[in-house]
Scaffold this motif. Structure first.
Motif, PDB file in Angstrom:
ATOM      1  N   TYR A  60      77.235  52.758  41.177  1.00  0.00           N
ATOM      2  CA  TYR A  60      77.074  52.193  42.529  1.00  0.00           C
ATOM      3  C   TYR A  60      75.732  52.567  43.159  1.00  0.00           C
ATOM      4  CZ  TYR A  60      77.417  51.633  47.544  1.00  0.00           C
ATOM      5  OH  TYR A  60      77.140  51.290  48.855  1.00  0.00           O
ATOM      6  N   ASN A  61      75.373  53.858  43.033  1.00  0.00           N
ATOM      7  CA  ASN A  61      74.206  54.347  43.781  1.00  0.00           C
ATOM      8  C   ASN A  61      72.876  53.739  43.353  1.00  0.00           C
ATOM      9  OD1 ASN A  61      75.163  56.357  45.844  1.00  0.00           O
ATOM     10  ND2 ASN A  61      76.249  57.062  44.023  1.00  0.00           N
ATOM     11  N   LEU A  62      72.873  53.023  42.236  1.00  0.00           N
ATOM     12  CA  LEU A  62      71.628  52.343  41.831  1.00  0.00           C
ATOM     13  C   LEU A  62      71.230  51.264  42.831  1.00  0.00           C
ATOM     14  CD1 LEU A  62      71.909  51.869  37.964  1.00  0.00           C
ATOM     15  CD2 LEU A  62      70.411  53.437  39.201  1.00  0.00           C
ATOM     16  N   ARG A  63      72.227  50.711  43.547  1.00  0.00           N
ATOM     17  CA  ARG A  63      71.878  49.622  44.479  1.00  0.00           C
ATOM     18  C   ARG A  63      70.975  50.114  45.605  1.00  0.00           C
ATOM     19  NH1 ARG A  63      76.526  46.659  47.390  1.00  0.00           N
ATOM     20  NH2 ARG A  63      77.008  46.151  45.280  1.00  0.00           N
ATOM     21  N   HIS A  64      71.125  51.379  45.989  1.00  0.00           N
ATOM     22  CA  HIS A  64      70.171  51.958  46.929  1.00  0.00           C
ATOM     23  C   HIS A  64      69.273  52.922  46.153  1.00  0.00           C
ATOM     24  CE1 HIS A  64      73.272  50.837  50.131  1.00  0.00           C
ATOM     25  NE2 HIS A  64      72.212  50.111  50.380  1.00  0.00           N
ATOM     26  N   SER A  65      68.419  52.338  45.332  1.00  0.00           N
ATOM     27  CA  SER A  65      67.479  53.132  44.548  1.00  0.00           C
ATOM     28  C   SER A  65      66.335  52.221  44.130  1.00  0.00           C
ATOM     29  CB  SER A  65      68.162  53.730  43.316  1.00  0.00           C
ATOM     30  OG  SER A  65      68.150  52.786  42.259  1.00  0.00           O
ATOM     31  N   HIS A  66      65.324  52.814  43.495  1.00  0.00           N
ATOM     32  CA  HIS A  66      64.164  52.046  43.019  1.00  0.00           C
ATOM     33  C   HIS A  66      64.398  51.524  41.600  1.00  0.00           C
ATOM     34  CE1 HIS A  66      64.024  56.115  41.609  1.00  0.00           C
ATOM     35  NE2 HIS A  66      63.249  55.722  40.612  1.00  0.00           N
ATOM     36  N   ILE A  67      65.571  51.878  41.032  1.00  0.00           N
ATOM     37  CA  ILE A  67      65.826  51.530  39.628  1.00  0.00           C
ATOM     38  C   ILE A  67      66.495  50.158  39.539  1.00  0.00           C
ATOM     39  CG2 ILE A  67      67.115  52.207  37.551  1.00  0.00           C
ATOM     40  CD1 ILE A  67      66.628  55.161  38.517  1.00  0.00           C
ATOM     41  N   TRP A  68      65.886  49.297  38.733  1.00  0.00           N
ATOM     42  CA  TRP A  68      66.337  47.907  38.607  1.00  0.00           C
ATOM     43  C   TRP A  68      67.426  47.794  37.553  1.00  0.00           C
ATOM     44  CZ3 TRP A  68      65.219  43.337  41.057  1.00  0.00           C
ATOM     45  CH2 TRP A  68      65.494  42.143  40.377  1.00  0.00           C
ATOM     46  N   LEU A  69      68.590  47.278  37.969  1.00  0.00           N
ATOM     47  CA  LEU A  69      69.627  46.953  36.994  1.00  0.00           C
ATOM     48  C   LEU A  69      70.253  45.617  37.377  1.00  0.00           C
ATOM     49  CD1 LEU A  69      71.517  47.564  34.561  1.00  0.00           C
ATOM     50  CD2 LEU A  69      73.022  48.757  36.160  1.00  0.00           C
ATOM     51  N   ALA A  70      69.918  44.577  36.605  1.00  0.00           N
ATOM     52  CA  ALA A  70      70.488  43.247  36.840  1.00  0.00           C
ATOM     53  C   ALA A  70      71.524  42.974  35.765  1.00  0.00           C
ATOM     54  CB  ALA A  70      69.381  42.205  36.812  1.00  0.00           C
ATOM     55  N   TYR A  71      72.565  42.224  36.126  1.00  0.00           N
ATOM     56  CA  TYR A  71      73.576  41.843  35.145  1.00  0.00           C
ATOM     57  C   TYR A  71      73.243  40.451  34.597  1.00  0.00           C
ATOM     58  CZ  TYR A  71      76.345  45.478  37.547  1.00  0.00           C
ATOM     59  OH  TYR A  71      76.794  46.646  38.110  1.00  0.00           O
ATOM     60  N   PRO A  72      73.835  40.098  33.459  1.00  0.00           N
ATOM     61  CA  PRO A  72      73.673  38.722  32.978  1.00  0.00           C
ATOM     62  C   PRO A  72      74.105  37.728  34.060  1.00  0.00           C
ATOM     63  CG  PRO A  72      74.767  40.074  31.324  1.00  0.00           C
ATOM     64  CD  PRO A  72      74.645  40.919  32.556  1.00  0.00           C
ATOM     65  N   GLN A  73      73.519  36.523  33.986  1.00  0.00           N
ATOM     66  CA  GLN A  73      73.760  35.493  35.011  1.00  0.00           C
ATOM     67  C   GLN A  73      75.239  35.333  35.384  1.00  0.00           C
ATOM     68  OE1 GLN A  73      71.576  33.058  36.534  1.00  0.00           O
ATOM     69  NE2 GLN A  73      69.953  34.471  36.019  1.00  0.00           N
ATOM     70  N   TRP A  74      76.073  35.128  34.380  1.00  0.00           N
ATOM     71  CA  TRP A  74      77.478  34.821  34.695  1.00  0.00           C
ATOM     72  C   TRP A  74      78.189  36.001  35.335  1.00  0.00           C
ATOM     73  CZ3 TRP A  74      81.747  37.184  32.389  1.00  0.00           C
ATOM     74  CH2 TRP A  74      81.487  37.974  31.250  1.00  0.00           C
ATOM     75  N   ILE A  75      77.855  37.233  34.912  1.00  0.00           N
ATOM     76  CA  ILE A  75      78.495  38.412  35.531  1.00  0.00           C
ATOM     77  C   ILE A  75      78.042  38.544  36.985  1.00  0.00           C
ATOM     78  CG2 ILE A  75      78.756  40.923  35.418  1.00  0.00           C
ATOM     79  CD1 ILE A  75      78.575  40.793  32.442  1.00  0.00           C
ATOM     80  N   SER A  76      76.770  38.188  37.250  1.00  0.00           N
ATOM     81  CA  SER A  76      76.228  38.289  38.612  1.00  0.00           C
ATOM     82  C   SER A  76      76.909  37.338  39.586  1.00  0.00           C
ATOM     83  CB  SER A  76      74.728  37.994  38.614  1.00  0.00           C
ATOM     84  OG  SER A  76      74.064  38.860  37.727  1.00  0.00           O
ATOM     85  N   HIS A  77      77.639  36.352  39.065  1.00  0.00           N
ATOM     86  CA  HIS A  77      78.411  35.474  39.944  1.00  0.00           C
ATOM     87  C   HIS A  77      79.760  36.106  40.307  1.00  0.00           C
ATOM     88  CE1 HIS A  77      75.412  32.602  38.581  1.00  0.00           C
ATOM     89  NE2 HIS A  77      75.842  31.743  39.472  1.00  0.00           N
TER      90      HIS A  77
END
Ligand SMILES: [Zn+2]
Ligand SMILES: [Zn+2]
Length: 323
Positions: free
Chosen positions: A225-242
């Protein structure tokens, strides 16, 4: 004597937060976030500008000693004390509305025979817990959406968005008024929904908890969770991001770039944004600058201004209107 002890205990609350599983910065969630960051660093899954030592990658001085962060460390103690004195008692009080709603419905309709879904209590508990998880997350989305769309609420929500660098403590960068209003909205919606559910399906089922925390919240916080308030980039694959909001998607929510405004309001689930047309899924790494438009972040440069600037801004709005 007892009240004095209670007050003293409450004042120690900021120090207890890292040991509370209900808090986003519970030690276990911070540890799991560091673990995820370690994997990103080792396998170069995120974005690294240049060769940095692991520690520099994890805790860059430019971020953790940035004036925004320094103010944030001080503000944390204040907002935590506010939380224990005002927000926690309000939540405990409002949670009673679930039973009250159920009782009112029974009185009103004169029936008390819940529809039976299944005889198995475990199945009932699982279905009930999923319902509460979806409802709670939607309530969260709804308040966040309104906080961006209703001018007075936005003045308070600006406190969160005024952070020019973000760290796990940014989750506590919330104005007291927003902390109270947000929680009241979310708990009322969830309690009303729970009350209706109890009326329809009976009062036996219990929410599935892990360490006293709703199961979906526990898993969500544990999964970095804490990555969302951080400088570290973590993106999920397109479909998971939906389906699930990735840390990168929340970082985009904090971006000053106009193309990112009012995107990704979601907390756990991405489909609310998808349904309401506010979902933004990055296709590649995007270099982001955080903060408010028109350099407004500079008005939020101290603990006092974090508290007072929204009030000044609202006062200005009101006096402009009446002029
Ligand atoms: Zn926001
Ligand atoms: Zn945020």
């Amino acid at each position: 004597m007892e009240t004095l002890e209670t007050i003293f205990n409450s004042l120690l609350y900021p120090f207890k937060i890292p040991f509370l599983a209900s808090s986003q910065i519970y030690w276990l969630y911070v540890l799991s976030t560091i673990l995820v960051a370690t994997i990103i660093y080792t396998f170069r899954l995120g974005h690294q500008d240049k060769e940095k030592s692991f520690l520099e990658y994890l805790f860059p001085k430019s971020i953790y000693l940035h004036p925004t962060s320094i103010t944030q460390y001080k503000y944390f103690f204040l907002i935590a004390v506010f939380e224990i004195f005002f927000v926690v008692p309000t939540i405990i009080f409002l949670e009673k509305f679930a039973n009250i709603t159920c009782q009112i419905l029974i009185q009103f309709t004169g029936t008390n025979t819940p529809l039976l879904v299944t005889n198995h209590l475990l199945e009932q508990n699982i279905i009930f817990s999923i319902f509460v998880a979806l409802l709670g997350d939607f309530a969260n989305f709804l308040y966040h959406y309104l906080a961006h769309k209703i001018p007075i609420l936005w003045e308070f929500h600006k406190v969160h968005h005024s952070a020019e660098v973000i760290t796990p403590l940014t989750v506590y960068r919330i104005h007291p008024v927003e902390m109270l209003l947000g929680n009241i909205t979310i708990v009322i919606i969830t309690s009303l929904g729970t009350g209706i559910w109890m009326y329809l399906f009976g009062t036996e089922m219990k929410e599935i908890l892990i360490y006293g925390v709703s199961f979906e919240i526990f898993i969500f916080y544990l999964a970095g969770y804490n990555l969302r308030h951080s400088h570290i980039w973590l993106a999920y694959p397109q479909w998971i991001s939906h389906i699930f909001i990735s840390p990168a998607q929340h970082q985009i929510h904090h971006s000053v770039d106009p193309k990112h405004y009012d995107k990704n309001f979601g907390y756990i689930f991405g489909f609310w944004d998808w349904i309401f047309g506010s979902l933004y899924v990055p296709t590649n790494y995007e270099k982001l600058n955080f903060g408010l438009a028109d350099e407004e972040s500079k008005f939020f440069n101290s603990v006092a201004n974090l508290l007072l600037h929204p009030l000044r801004a609202i006062w200005q709005r009101i006096s402009k209107k009446s002029a």
